[in-house]
Motif scaffolding. Structure first.
Motif, PDB file in Angstrom:
ATOM      1  N   GLY A 115       0.963  -1.136   0.039  1.00  0.00           N
ATOM      2  CA  GLY A 115      -0.671   0.057  -0.052  1.00  0.00           C
ATOM      3  C   GLY A 115       0.969   1.138   0.163  1.00  0.00           C
ATOM      4  O   GLY A 115       0.056   2.129  -0.525  1.00  0.00           O
ATOM      5  N   HIS A 116       2.129   1.105   0.665  1.00  0.00           N
ATOM      6  CA  HIS A 116       2.927   2.653   0.374  1.00  0.00           C
ATOM      7  C   HIS A 116       3.584   3.020  -0.794  1.00  0.00           C
ATOM      8  O   HIS A 116       3.625   4.070  -0.534  1.00  0.00           O
ATOM      9  CB  HIS A 116       4.120   2.431   1.406  1.00  0.00           C
ATOM     10  CG  HIS A 116       5.062   1.188   1.266  1.00  0.00           C
ATOM     11  ND1 HIS A 116       6.056   1.342   0.497  1.00  0.00           N
ATOM     12  CD2 HIS A 116       4.599  -0.288   1.922  1.00  0.00           C
ATOM     13  CE1 HIS A 116       6.963  -0.387   0.500  1.00  0.00           C
ATOM     14  NE2 HIS A 116       5.519  -0.843   1.420  1.00  0.00           N
TER      15      HIS A 116
ATOM     16  N   ARG B 285       0.546   4.319  -2.650  1.00  0.00           N
ATOM     17  CA  ARG B 285       0.323   5.833  -1.877  1.00  0.00           C
ATOM     18  C   ARG B 285       1.627   6.673  -2.813  1.00  0.00           C
ATOM     19  O   ARG B 285       1.096   7.542  -3.076  1.00  0.00           O
ATOM     20  CB  ARG B 285       0.282   5.953  -0.228  1.00  0.00           C
ATOM     21  CG  ARG B 285      -0.676   5.419  -0.136  1.00  0.00           C
ATOM     22  CD  ARG B 285      -0.866   5.711   1.127  1.00  0.00           C
ATOM     23  NE  ARG B 285       0.237   5.694   2.095  1.00  0.00           N
ATOM     24  CZ  ARG B 285       0.680   4.704   2.556  1.00  0.00           C
ATOM     25  NH1 ARG B 285       0.099   3.090   2.924  1.00  0.00           N
ATOM     26  NH2 ARG B 285       1.967   4.230   3.730  1.00  0.00           N
ATOM     27  N   ALA B 286       2.073   6.361  -2.394  1.00  0.00           N
ATOM     28  CA  ALA B 286       3.304   7.136  -3.572  1.00  0.00           C
ATOM     29  C   ALA B 286       3.780   6.852  -4.657  1.00  0.00           C
ATOM     30  O   ALA B 286       4.076   8.509  -5.266  1.00  0.00           O
ATOM     31  CB  ALA B 286       4.869   6.449  -2.939  1.00  0.00           C
TER      32      ALA B 286
ATOM     33  N   GLY C  76       0.390   7.888  -6.060  1.00  0.00           N
ATOM     34  CA  GLY C  76      -0.404   8.986  -6.467  1.00  0.00           C
ATOM     35  C   GLY C  76       0.023  10.168  -5.615  1.00  0.00           C
ATOM     36  O   GLY C  76      -0.273  11.280  -6.380  1.00  0.00           O
ATOM     37  N   ASP C  77       1.230   9.685  -4.875  1.00  0.00           N
ATOM     38  CA  ASP C  77       1.657  11.628  -4.436  1.00  0.00           C
ATOM     39  C   ASP C  77       3.112  11.785  -5.097  1.00  0.00           C
ATOM     40  O   ASP C  77       3.978  12.960  -5.242  1.00  0.00           O
ATOM     41  CB  ASP C  77       2.321  11.295  -3.128  1.00  0.00           C
ATOM     42  CG  ASP C  77       1.065  10.762  -1.591  1.00  0.00           C
ATOM     43  OD1 ASP C  77       0.272  11.521  -2.688  1.00  0.00           O
ATOM     44  OD2 ASP C  77       1.158  10.590  -0.848  1.00  0.00           O
TER      45      ASP C  77
ATOM     46  N   ALA D 257      -3.108  -2.880  -0.390  1.00  0.00           N
ATOM     47  CA  ALA D 257      -2.731  -1.260  -0.935  1.00  0.00           C
ATOM     48  C   ALA D 257      -5.110  -1.412  -0.797  1.00  0.00           C
ATOM     49  O   ALA D 257      -5.602  -2.561  -0.106  1.00  0.00           O
ATOM     50  CB  ALA D 257      -3.070  -0.982  -2.077  1.00  0.00           C
TER      51      ALA D 257
ATOM     52  N   PRO E 270      -8.088   3.428   0.067  1.00  0.00           N
ATOM     53  CA  PRO E 270      -8.117   4.991   1.019  1.00  0.00           C
ATOM     54  C   PRO E 270      -6.409   5.689   0.034  1.00  0.00           C
ATOM     55  O   PRO E 270      -5.914   6.241  -0.948  1.00  0.00           O
ATOM     56  CB  PRO E 270      -8.117   5.408   1.556  1.00  0.00           C
ATOM     57  CG  PRO E 270      -9.019   4.329   2.287  1.00  0.00           C
ATOM     58  CD  PRO E 270      -8.978   3.253   1.396  1.00  0.00           C
ATOM     59  N   ASP E 271      -5.682   4.123  -0.441  1.00  0.00           N
ATOM     60  CA  ASP E 271      -4.270   3.941  -0.621  1.00  0.00           C
ATOM     61  C   ASP E 271      -4.432   4.422  -2.351  1.00  0.00           C
ATOM     62  O   ASP E 271      -3.274   5.532  -2.631  1.00  0.00           O
ATOM     63  CB  ASP E 271      -3.482   3.225  -0.666  1.00  0.00           C
ATOM     64  CG  ASP E 271      -3.248   2.602   0.448  1.00  0.00           C
ATOM     65  OD1 ASP E 271      -3.177   3.228   1.384  1.00  0.00           O
ATOM     66  OD2 ASP E 271      -2.974   1.416   1.046  1.00  0.00           O
ATOM     67  N   CYS E 272      -5.579   4.021  -3.522  1.00  0.00           N
ATOM     68  CA  CYS E 272      -5.463   4.390  -4.659  1.00  0.00           C
ATOM     69  C   CYS E 272      -6.072   5.591  -4.524  1.00  0.00           C
ATOM     70  O   CYS E 272      -5.971   6.088  -5.633  1.00  0.00           O
ATOM     71  CB  CYS E 272      -6.173   3.508  -5.597  1.00  0.00           C
ATOM     72  SG  CYS E 272      -5.715   1.798  -4.780  1.00  0.00           S
TER      73      CYS E 272
ATOM     74  N   ALA F 112      -5.278   8.993  -4.470  1.00  0.00           N
ATOM     75  CA  ALA F 112      -4.404  10.037  -5.492  1.00  0.00           C
ATOM     76  C   ALA F 112      -4.392   9.505  -6.711  1.00  0.00           C
ATOM     77  O   ALA F 112      -4.580  10.885  -7.548  1.00  0.00           O
ATOM     78  CB  ALA F 112      -2.985  10.263  -4.950  1.00  0.00           C
TER      79      ALA F 112
END
Length: 300
Positions: free
Chosen positions: A153-154, A157-158, A160-161, A183, A186-188, A190
């Motif tokens: 998941g991290h 998130r990365a 998306g960021d 994941a 919410p991790d998706c 972004a």
């Protein structure tokens, strides 16, 4: 693009021009035509190839890739970045199943590759174990693909960021929790907003055991309006997820909706193409539940 191996077998034919092939680097204890240590392949490559012209590198098997991670390979490529000014495409972990199962491949932090090669246009990674990414801005990247049986998941998130203004094609094989695919929706978020992905045209959120939830999130995701190709294949999509897609925002602007490897009913397989005229809806590889169990296409 054709592939040439490093070391190149000198007794077979003339060595191809450096910019005409993708150079495949590898090591293996079991294959006679490959060096035992990956460093040998790298050393030969930098000694014998006009690396300033090389446009594509494929990193294949490295010794004990199910125990040793890719960090030393990444560090060497980063250290030699001035000798690779033309590099535009990199595949890290092009390892076949008979060499190592996808979830056995030990990866590492790939951020240094994006920082060291600002003109890189295509980055593909196979294997999610140990994989890490820090948010970066990259002006040139057009294709980013993660093939995993479990994408952390991290990392989602990365992605998306990251600020990726040129990115056109993003593919995330999310996989299953048993192999690190933790994941969540919410991790998706972004990625689904598309705020940092203004050029995105192809989005794949694939191979997931929460494919119905992903479909429901996609149904209202802002990024979808600019897509040409939406790929929700390889997972455990059922009529619940398909109904969410049909009940959400219009999808008739898509050229392709890929739902292959699915658990849809005959009725839903009929409804989807009828409801999306002009869209190529791919419904190949119908699966049947094994009792209460449904399986993604790629896990271990």
């Amino acid at each position: 693009m054709p592939v040439a191996f490093a070391p190149f077998p000198e007794d077979e034919r003339p060595r191809p021009p450096a910019d005409a092939v993708a150079w495949r680097l590898r090591a293996s204890e079991w294959q006679d035509d490959a060096p035992d240590h990956f460093a040998e392949s790298l050393d030969w490559f930098f000694e014998h190839v006009e690396t300033e012209k090389v446009r594509a590198i494929v990193v294949g098997e490295w010794e004990e890739c199910y125990e040793s991670d890719s960090a030393p390979i990444i560090a060497r490529l980063v250290a030699e970045r001035d000798r690779l000014p033309a590099l535009r495409s990199l595949f890290l972990g092009a390892i076949a199943q008979e060499e190592a199962e996808i979830s056995w491949i030990q990866q590492s932090d790939i951020t240094p590759l994006l920082e060291a090669f600002p003109k890189l246009e295509r980055l593909e990674v196979r294997g999610g174990t140990g994989l890490a990414l820090q948010p970066v801005r990259h002006e040139s990247l057009r294709v980013l693909r993660f093939e995993t049986g479990g994408l952390p998941g991290h990392v989602v998130r990365a992605v998306g960021d990251c600020d990726l203004p040129a990115l056109e094609h993003l593919e995330l094989w999310l996989g299953v929790e048993e192999y690190g695919g933790d994941a969540t929706i919410p991790d998706c978020a972004a990625v689904l907003s598309g705020a940092r992905l203004p050029s995105l045209r192809h989005l794949g959120l694939q191979d997931s055991e929460m494919q119905d939830d992903i479909a429901a999130a996609v149904a209202s995701a802002p990024v979808v309006a600019r897509l040409e190709w939406l790929d929700l294949s390889m997972g455990v999509l059922t009529d619940v997820g398909a109904e969410a897609l049909l009940s959400g925002q219009p999808l008739t602007h898509l050229r392709t909706l890929d739902l292959s490897h699915h658990y849809l009913s005959d009725e839903m397989m009929r409804r989807l193409p009828e409801s999306l005229p002009g869209v190529r809806v791919i419904l190949d590889d119908l699966q049947k539940p094994d009792g209460e169990w449904r399986y993604v296409a790629v896990s271990e």
